[in-house]
Design an enzyme around this catalytic site. Structure first.
Site, PDB file in Angstrom:
ATOM      1  NE  ARG A 170      19.284 -50.310 -17.141  1.00 26.11           N
ATOM      2  CZ  ARG A 170      18.336 -50.645 -17.994  1.00 26.11           C
ATOM      3  NH1 ARG A 170      17.201 -49.985 -18.014  1.00 26.11           N
ATOM      4  NH2 ARG A 170      18.521 -51.628 -18.835  1.00 26.11           N
ATOM      5  CE  LYS A 190      10.860 -67.989 -30.882  1.00 26.43           C
ATOM      6  NZ  LYS A 190       9.956 -67.036 -31.506  1.00 26.43           N
ATOM      7  N   GLY A 233      20.407 -59.149 -21.515  1.00 33.16           N
ATOM      8  CA  GLY A 233      19.070 -59.440 -20.989  1.00 33.16           C
ATOM      9  C   GLY A 233      18.984 -60.508 -19.919  1.00 33.16           C
ATOM     10  N   GLY A 264      20.226 -55.159 -25.485  1.00 32.39           N
ATOM     11  CA  GLY A 264      20.217 -55.024 -26.945  1.00 32.39           C
ATOM     12  C   GLY A 264      21.533 -54.472 -27.472  1.00 32.39           C
TER      13      GLY A 264
HETATM   14  P1  AMP Z   1      16.857 -64.984 -24.568  1.00 32.64           P
HETATM   15  O1  AMP Z   1      16.071 -63.745 -24.247  1.00 32.64           O
HETATM   16  O2  AMP Z   1      16.940 -65.324 -26.003  1.00 32.64           O
HETATM   17  O3  AMP Z   1      18.205 -65.001 -23.866  1.00 32.64           O
HETATM   18  O4  AMP Z   1      16.024 -66.188 -23.965  1.00 32.64           O
HETATM   19  C1  AMP Z   1      15.844 -66.349 -22.608  1.00 32.64           C
HETATM   20  C2  AMP Z   1      14.694 -67.259 -22.379  1.00 32.64           C
HETATM   21  O5  AMP Z   1      14.963 -68.520 -22.909  1.00 32.64           O
HETATM   22  C3  AMP Z   1      14.422 -67.469 -20.909  1.00 32.64           C
HETATM   23  O6  AMP Z   1      13.220 -66.837 -20.583  1.00 32.64           O
HETATM   24  C4  AMP Z   1      14.332 -68.975 -20.763  1.00 32.64           C
HETATM   25  O7  AMP Z   1      13.223 -69.370 -20.014  1.00 32.64           O
HETATM   26  C5  AMP Z   1      14.202 -69.447 -22.187  1.00 32.64           C
HETATM   27  N1  AMP Z   1      14.669 -70.824 -22.362  1.00 32.64           N
HETATM   28  C6  AMP Z   1      15.857 -71.332 -22.044  1.00 32.64           C
HETATM   29  N2  AMP Z   1      15.894 -72.664 -22.281  1.00 32.64           N
HETATM   30  C7  AMP Z   1      14.696 -73.021 -22.758  1.00 32.64           C
HETATM   31  C8  AMP Z   1      14.100 -74.254 -23.181  1.00 32.64           C
HETATM   32  N3  AMP Z   1      14.783 -75.376 -23.133  1.00 32.64           N
HETATM   33  N4  AMP Z   1      12.842 -74.226 -23.606  1.00 32.64           N
HETATM   34  C9  AMP Z   1      12.152 -73.075 -23.644  1.00 32.64           C
HETATM   35  N5  AMP Z   1      12.651 -71.881 -23.266  1.00 32.64           N
HETATM   36  C10 AMP Z   1      13.905 -71.845 -22.829  1.00 32.64           C
END
Ligand code: AMP
Length: 395
Positions: free
Chosen positions: A35, A197, A353, A376
């Protein structure tokens, strides 16, 4: 869009909102300088014009004026990276800051103390913003990471510089890169959305359905879609209350002629652990007691073909639990696919992220066209929102 390149800073003091919210270790040493390096071009332009730079940022989430969040810990690193001795002042407003700003000579850099030592910063307090504004002649916002916050130093302050406000080089590059993906893109446009999610990405998916030709939905999100279509996802992460929404998205995509690609196979594990037993199974036939933690080899082949025919690629979110080595395979393979597509002329943007952490960890950051610095903020732009920090400069 007014940027620092539209101004001559000779004999001017630029008040620059930077994002120096860098990680520090137990010894209060900076562990990642990305950064600080990202702000360098803006600072150098101002100094080379014959101006002076006053830098302001937040660092961490201080509750009071705790020493561990003091900007003094990063002052030496900033000097080292910019190549100019940086003067530190122990407040960002008040007599001490005013004196330091007044004494600042052209060619010099002043680093103000943590903005969040004052609650007024996050509250977007107008009087506090006004006090900050007195320190400089031209306001420059170069902090993409906080552009989605209507804080005093990121947004409210801009009104005190009706003519003399602009974007720094980093923030303008972020805006241009995202525009190149969402609005002025070369087709076919591919979005790859992964992560844990559906619920956290739903607005993004809905907004970009109008902008893309193909979409890969991977990571933990995929299982909600598969289960909604009648598949067996075993113990995989799944949001049952989002299944209807998933079906609605698939329908909307069909109506808009957007091709959606879900993984066809997965690397399933009998435990959420690095040492779990694993096997490759069809994504809609995951046995009870097993959970999909990465996309499988057949999916990787499909995703590679999709990436190679794209001219514009947006990637947000890993395809598996890449933090655990056995489940990083599909994320690495996708990074390679995007690197290859980029080499062949596609424009690729990675942001938000965890995908940034993934591209850095696996060394793809130099092989994609642009890596966004704001998690974000980037997601909110993908959701189609106008960011207050950007709007305040444009107004
Ligand atoms: P996000 O912050 O929404 O981009 O989510 C990232 C996180 O999703 C990472 O820490 C991954 O470990 C998790 N992730 C990706 N694929 C899976 C999965 N199949 N089951 C559980 N967690 C997952």
């Amino acid at each position: 869009m007014k940027t620092v390149d539209h101004f001559n800073f000779e004999n001017k003091k630029a008040l620059i909102r930077v994002d120096f919210n860098v990680p520090l270790d137990d010894e209060l040493q900076v562990t990642d300088t990305t950064r600080i390096e990202a702000a360098k071009p803006t600072i150098l332009k101002i100094l080379e014009d014959g101006g002076a730079a006053i830098l302001m940022s937040h660092l961490g989430r201080p509750k009071a004026q705790e020493d561990e969040f003091s900007m003094k810990h990063i002052c030496r690193k900033v000097s080292e990276i910019i190549g100019v001795e940086v003067i530190y002042v122990a407040n960002c407003v008040g007599d001490e800051a005013t004196q330091a700003a007044q004494n600042l000579e052209m060619g010099q850099i002043l680093l103000l103390e943590n903005l969040r030592y004052h609650n007024e910063e996050k509250q977007g307090d107008e009087a506090f913003a006004k006090a900050l504004s007195k320190l400089g002649d031209i306001y420059v916002n170069d902090a993409f990471g906080t552009a989605h916050r209507a804080h005093a130093s990121t947004t409210i302050i801009a009104q005190f510089f009706p003519e003399n406000k602009c974007f720094g080089k980093l923030l303008s590059k972020e805006i241009e890169s995202l525009d190149r993906v969402l609005n002025n893109s070369e087709k076919p446009v591919l979005a790859i959305l992964g992560g844990a999610k559906v619920s956290s990405k739903i607005t993004v998916i809905e907004n970009i359905l109008d902008k893309v030709d193909e979409m890969i939905i991977g990571g933990g999100m995929a299982y909600t879609f598969i289960k909604a279509q009648g598949g067996n996802v075993g113990n995989s992460i799944c949001e049952d209350d989002k299944m209807e929404l998933a079906l609605a998205i698939l329908k909307a995509a069909e109506e808009k002629n957007v091709l959606i690609h879900l993984p066809v196979d997965v690397l399933a594990a009998d435990d959420f652990s690095e040492t779990a037993n694993t096997k490759v199974v069809a994504i809609d036939n995951i046995p009870e007691g097993w959970q999909g933690l990465d996309a499988g080899p057949a999916s990787q082949t499909v995703f590679d073909a999709v990436a190679q025919r794209a001219k514009t690629i947006l990637w947000n979110g890993p395809l598996g639990v890449f933090e655990m080595t056995p489940f990083a395979g599909a994320t690495i393979a996708l990074g390679n696919s995007i690197a290859q597509a980029t080499k062949n002329g596609a424009f690729s943007l990675v942001g938000g992220g965890d995908s940034v952490a993934a591209v850095k960890q696996f060394g793809f950051d130099s092989k994609v066209s642009y890596v966004s610095t704001g998690g974000g903020a980037m997601l909110e732009m993908l959701e189609g929102k106008t960011l207050p920090g950007i709007a305040a400069i444009l107004e």
